[in-house]
Design a protein around this motif. Structure first.
Motif, PDB file in Angstrom:
ATOM      1  N   ASN A   1       0.814  -1.226   0.000  1.00 27.68           N
ATOM      2  CA  ASN A   1       0.000   0.000   0.000  1.00 27.68           C
ATOM      3  C   ASN A   1       0.845   1.273   0.000  1.00 27.68           C
ATOM      4  OD1 ASN A   1      -2.674   1.181   0.156  1.00 27.68           O
ATOM      5  ND2 ASN A   1      -2.198   1.720   2.253  1.00 27.68           N
ATOM      6  N   ASN A   2       1.791   1.372   0.953  1.00 28.05           N
ATOM      7  CA  ASN A   2       2.566   2.608   1.080  1.00 28.05           C
ATOM      8  C   ASN A   2       3.620   2.763  -0.009  1.00 28.05           C
ATOM      9  OD1 ASN A   2       1.234   3.611   3.322  1.00 28.05           O
ATOM     10  ND2 ASN A   2       2.514   2.465   4.753  1.00 28.05           N
TER      11      ASN A   2
ATOM     12  N   TYR B   1       3.335   2.603  -3.088  1.00 31.18           N
ATOM     13  CA  TYR B   1       2.823   3.362  -4.235  1.00 31.18           C
ATOM     14  C   TYR B   1       2.876   4.868  -3.992  1.00 31.18           C
ATOM     15  CZ  TYR B   1       1.305  -1.126  -6.052  1.00 31.18           C
ATOM     16  OH  TYR B   1       1.293  -2.416  -6.525  1.00 31.18           O
ATOM     17  N   ASP B   2       3.105   5.269  -2.728  1.00 26.98           N
ATOM     18  CA  ASP B   2       3.253   6.688  -2.424  1.00 26.98           C
ATOM     19  C   ASP B   2       4.699   7.156  -2.530  1.00 26.98           C
ATOM     20  OD1 ASP B   2       0.557   7.098  -1.921  1.00 26.98           O
ATOM     21  OD2 ASP B   2       0.741   6.521   0.187  1.00 26.98           O
ATOM     22  N   TYR B   3       5.636   6.216  -2.648  1.00 23.69           N
ATOM     23  CA  TYR B   3       7.046   6.594  -2.722  1.00 23.69           C
ATOM     24  C   TYR B   3       7.352   7.210  -4.092  1.00 23.69           C
ATOM     25  CZ  TYR B   3       7.873   3.399   1.253  1.00 23.69           C
ATOM     26  OH  TYR B   3       7.848   2.762   2.467  1.00 23.69           O
TER      27      TYR B   3
ATOM     28  N   TYR C   1       4.967   4.246   8.227  1.00 19.24           N
ATOM     29  CA  TYR C   1       5.043   5.333   7.241  1.00 19.24           C
ATOM     30  C   TYR C   1       3.937   6.361   7.377  1.00 19.24           C
ATOM     31  CZ  TYR C   1       6.015   7.485   2.685  1.00 19.24           C
ATOM     32  OH  TYR C   1       6.327   8.364   1.682  1.00 19.24           O
ATOM     33  N   GLU C   2       2.795   5.976   7.950  1.00 17.63           N
ATOM     34  CA  GLU C   2       1.662   6.903   8.039  1.00 17.63           C
ATOM     35  C   GLU C   2       1.698   7.743   9.311  1.00 17.63           C
ATOM     36  OE1 GLU C   2      -1.722   4.395   7.662  1.00 17.63           O
ATOM     37  OE2 GLU C   2      -1.578   4.258   5.487  1.00 17.63           O
TER      38      GLU C   2
ATOM     39  N   SER D   1       5.967  19.633   4.401  1.00 13.97           N
ATOM     40  CA  SER D   1       5.643  18.213   4.231  1.00 13.97           C
ATOM     41  C   SER D   1       6.638  17.335   4.978  1.00 13.97           C
ATOM     42  CB  SER D   1       5.655  17.844   2.743  1.00 13.97           C
ATOM     43  OG  SER D   1       5.378  16.464   2.573  1.00 13.97           O
TER      44      SER D   1
ATOM     45  N   TYR E   1       7.010  14.299   3.761  1.00 15.07           N
ATOM     46  CA  TYR E   1       7.314  13.361   2.688  1.00 15.07           C
ATOM     47  C   TYR E   1       7.800  14.139   1.460  1.00 15.07           C
ATOM     48  CZ  TYR E   1       3.951  10.667   5.502  1.00 15.07           C
ATOM     49  OH  TYR E   1       3.272  10.063   6.523  1.00 15.07           O
TER      50      TYR E   1
ATOM     51  N   TYR F   1       7.655  13.320  -2.627  1.00 10.21           N
ATOM     52  CA  TYR F   1       7.138  12.332  -3.568  1.00 10.21           C
ATOM     53  C   TYR F   1       7.803  12.369  -4.947  1.00 10.21           C
ATOM     54  CZ  TYR F   1       3.390  11.972  -0.114  1.00 10.21           C
ATOM     55  OH  TYR F   1       2.680  11.798   1.044  1.00 10.21           O
ATOM     56  N   ASP F   2       8.338  13.518  -5.369  1.00  8.91           N
ATOM     57  CA  ASP F   2       8.733  13.641  -6.769  1.00  8.91           C
ATOM     58  C   ASP F   2      10.178  14.076  -7.022  1.00  8.91           C
ATOM     59  OD1 ASP F   2       6.131  12.996  -7.745  1.00  8.91           O
ATOM     60  OD2 ASP F   2       5.490  15.002  -7.145  1.00  8.91           O
TER      61      ASP F   2
END
Length: 304
Positions: A44-45, A47-49, A139-140, A157, A159, A161-162
């Motif tokens: 699940n997590n 896919y957020d990386y 991670y959450e 943030s 996190y 992501y990009d």
């Protein structure tokens, strides 16, 4: 597919650690009912990386009970490669996972088995299990600093992501691998203020492989970087961060502020079930990873 309501062992979480734990259970107890549940989908997590290149090889990141044929052992994968690796592992091992099943509670029965209360859509189900492996990850649950706008300001943030920031004034807080990764990828194209809590200029929390790349970038693009040691974050005001460093007060404007302050276990959630904690970590036996609840084990990031 209906989830079995009685099993020998259940793994909570289906990230890499959960997949590995379940594969070992299936190998060791082939005639028993063992499976995993996840409140989202498998990995699940992940896919957020951001899709970044790892510093470790695929052999170092992979599992000891699986040979992946798509790449050589010394290949350094990116995030998408690792998602493919773990999904291939799941298929090869025929791992049984029930997705979108959220664990809400664990309670002990008189026969020393456990009731695992789960939510499936709007239905509450009780699963009876003799053994439980907790592999839910962290991670959450970022470590919050308690400053203004930390949860609401889009410029702040926990996190990244990009890694697509260009020509911006960036603040990076933290001295671990996440902070180093961001600086390695972003320092060539941005002005960065790096805020570090301690005074150790050897960056002991950063791995050797990452450190080598970090040193190269810091030397080549030193004009783009200012480092503040012995720092304490005090507050934020819209697009400014207020902090002390070596007893000097600083107010720095930013386009983006990344708080790489780490993650923590959701203590409140587990304490309601009766699990004891020591300094923010589960109380457990080091060798077996068994918690104070007999036959309930922690695995992966939860075993801090």
């Amino acid at each position: 597919m209906d989830i079995p309501t009685k099993c020998f062992a259940i793994v909570i979480g289906s990230g890499p650690n959960g997949l590995y734990a379940l594969s070992k259970l299936q190998e060791t107890y082939p005639n028993e009912e063992v499976y995993a549940i996840d409140k989202g989908e498998v990995l699940n997590n992940f896919y957020d990386y951001p899709n970044v290149r790892f510093h470790s090889t695929i052999k170092e990141l992979g599992f000891d009970n699986y040979k992946y044929s798509k790449h050589e052992d010394d290949y350094k994968p990116d995030t998408l490669d690792m998602i493919d690796y773990y999904l291939s592992f799941k298929e090869a091992k025929n791992i049984k996972i029930y997705e979108n099943v959220e664990m809400k509670n664990i309670s002990k029965n008189t026969d020393n088995s456990y009731n695992v209360t789960v939510l499936v859509n709007t239905r509450t189900i009780n699963i009876n299990s003799k053994n439980i492996i907790l592999a839910t990850g962290l991670y959450e649950n970022p470590v919050y600093l308690g400053i203004q706008g930390e949860k609401t300001n889009p410029k702040i943030s926990h996190y990244c992501y990009d890694y697509d920031d260009v020509d911006e004034n960036i603040i990076v807080v933290g001295s671990g691998n996440s902070a180093a990764d961001y600086i390695i990828k972003s320092l060539p194209n941005n002005k960065i203020n790096w805020i570090i809590r301690n005074s150790d200029k050897t960056f002991p929390r950063i791995g050797d492989i990452i450190r080598e790349k970090l040193d190269f970038v810091l030397n080549k693009y030193s004009s783009n970087l200012t480092i503040y040691y012995n720092s304490i974050i005090i507050d934020s005001f819209s697009d400014k961060l207020y902090f002390k460093s070596d007893d000097n007060e600083n107010l720095i404007e930013f386009d983006k502020c990344y708080l790489f302050t780490g993650f923590k276990i959701n203590e409140k959630f587990y304490k309601k079930m009766g699990f004891p904690f020591v300094k923010g970590c589960f109380k457990y036996t080091r060798f077996s990873m068994e918690t104070d609840f007999q036959n309930v084990y922690v695995f992966g990031a939860l075993s801090c």
